[in-house]
Design an enzyme around this catalytic site. Structure first.
Site, short mmCIF file in Angstrom:
data_model
loop_
_atom_site.label_atom_id
_atom_site.label_comp_id
_atom_site.label_asym_id
_atom_site.label_seq_id
_atom_site.Cartn_x
_atom_site.Cartn_y
_atom_site.Cartn_z
N SER A 74 0.80 -1.23 0.00
CA SER A 74 0.00 0.00 0.00
C SER A 74 0.83 1.28 0.00
CB SER A 74 -0.96 0.01 1.19
OG SER A 74 -0.26 0.21 2.39
N LYS A 90 0.90 4.93 6.85
CA LYS A 90 0.32 5.67 5.71
C LYS A 90 0.86 7.10 5.71
CE LYS A 90 -2.76 2.38 4.72
NZ LYS A 90 -2.34 1.36 3.82
#
Length: 189
Positions: free
Chosen positions: A51, A94
Site C-alpha cells: 500500500s 500511511k
C-alpha cells in the site's frame, strides 16, 4: 594453607564475585536502556503489503520516532505509524494527506484541500491513480488526520475504513528510517 595464601585466595574470590556482579549490572542496565528506547523513543514497523509502494516496499522494516509529535503536529506528507482506527490491535503506516479542520476533496484522482483549484502535488505516487479516484469528500475533525497509501490503486486506506480518521493520540510515531533490506537502508525523507 598458610594465612597469607588464604588471604590471597579470599581476595581472588572477592574479585571474581565483583566481576560477576559488574557484568550483571552492565547487562541489566543494557536491557533497561533497550526497553526504554523501544517503548519511548523508537517504534519498529514491518510492512506486510504494497500500500505504500514505491516509497516503502512489502517486506521492508523501519524505525519510527515516537517523540516526533511531542512538540509539534504531523504535517501533510509525513509518513506515520498509527493504531488502525477499525482495529487498534493492528499498526498501519500511511501518509498524512488531510490535517485537522480541513476539507479534502478527491475528484478524478486529484486531491484538493479547502476548495483549492490547484490539486495537491504528489510526486511520491507509484503510478497513475486509476482505482477509487473519487468523488470523495472528507471533513477532517479536530485532532484527527486523513491518511492514504502512496500506492492508491492498491491501498486499503481512509477511503474504505469504517472509522475514516486517525486521531492524534493514536499516532505512534513518524516513520523515519528503513533498516531492512540492508541494501535499501536509509532515511525515508
Amino acid at each position: 594453607m598458610s594465612s597469607e595464601q588464604e588471604k590471597l585466595q579470599k581476595r581472588k574470590d572477592e574479585s571474581a564475585v565483583k566481576e560477576v556482579i559488574s557484568w550483571i549490572i552492565t547487562l541489566a542496565l543494557a536491557v533497561v536502556a533497550a526497553l526504554f528506547v523501544k517503548n519511548y523513543v523508537l517504534i519498529n514497523a514491518n510492512i506486510p503489503s504494497g500500500s505504500m509502494e514505491n516509497t516503502i516496499m512489502t517486506g521492508d522494516r523501519l524505525f519510527g520516532y515516537r517523540l516526533a509529535y511531542r512538540q509539534k503536529n504531523p504535517e501533510r506528507g509525513d509518513i506515520i505509524i498509527f493504531k488502525f482506527p477499525d482495529d487498534e490491535t493492528e499498526n498501519y503506516v500511511k501518509r498524512v494527506i488531510g490535517l485537522p479542520g480541513e476539507t479534502v476533496e478527491i475528484e478524478d484522482a486529484r486531491i484538493y484541500i479547502n476548495g483549492s483549484k490547484v490539486p495537491l502535488q504528489e510526486n511520491y505516487l507509484k503510478e497513475e491513480w486509476t482505482v477509487a479516484t473519487g468523488q470523495y469528500s472528507f471533513e477532517v475533525p479536530e485532532d484527527c488526520y486523513l491518511v492514504l497509501g502512496d500506492n492508491r490503486n492498491n491501498s486499503y486506506d481512509a477511503r474504505y475504513w469504517d472509522n475514516t480518521y486517525v486521531s492524534k493520540d493514536k499516532i505512534l510515531g513518524k516513520a523515519m528510517f528503513r533498516y531492512y533490506p540492508f541494501g535499501n537502508a536509509g532515511s525515508l525523507y
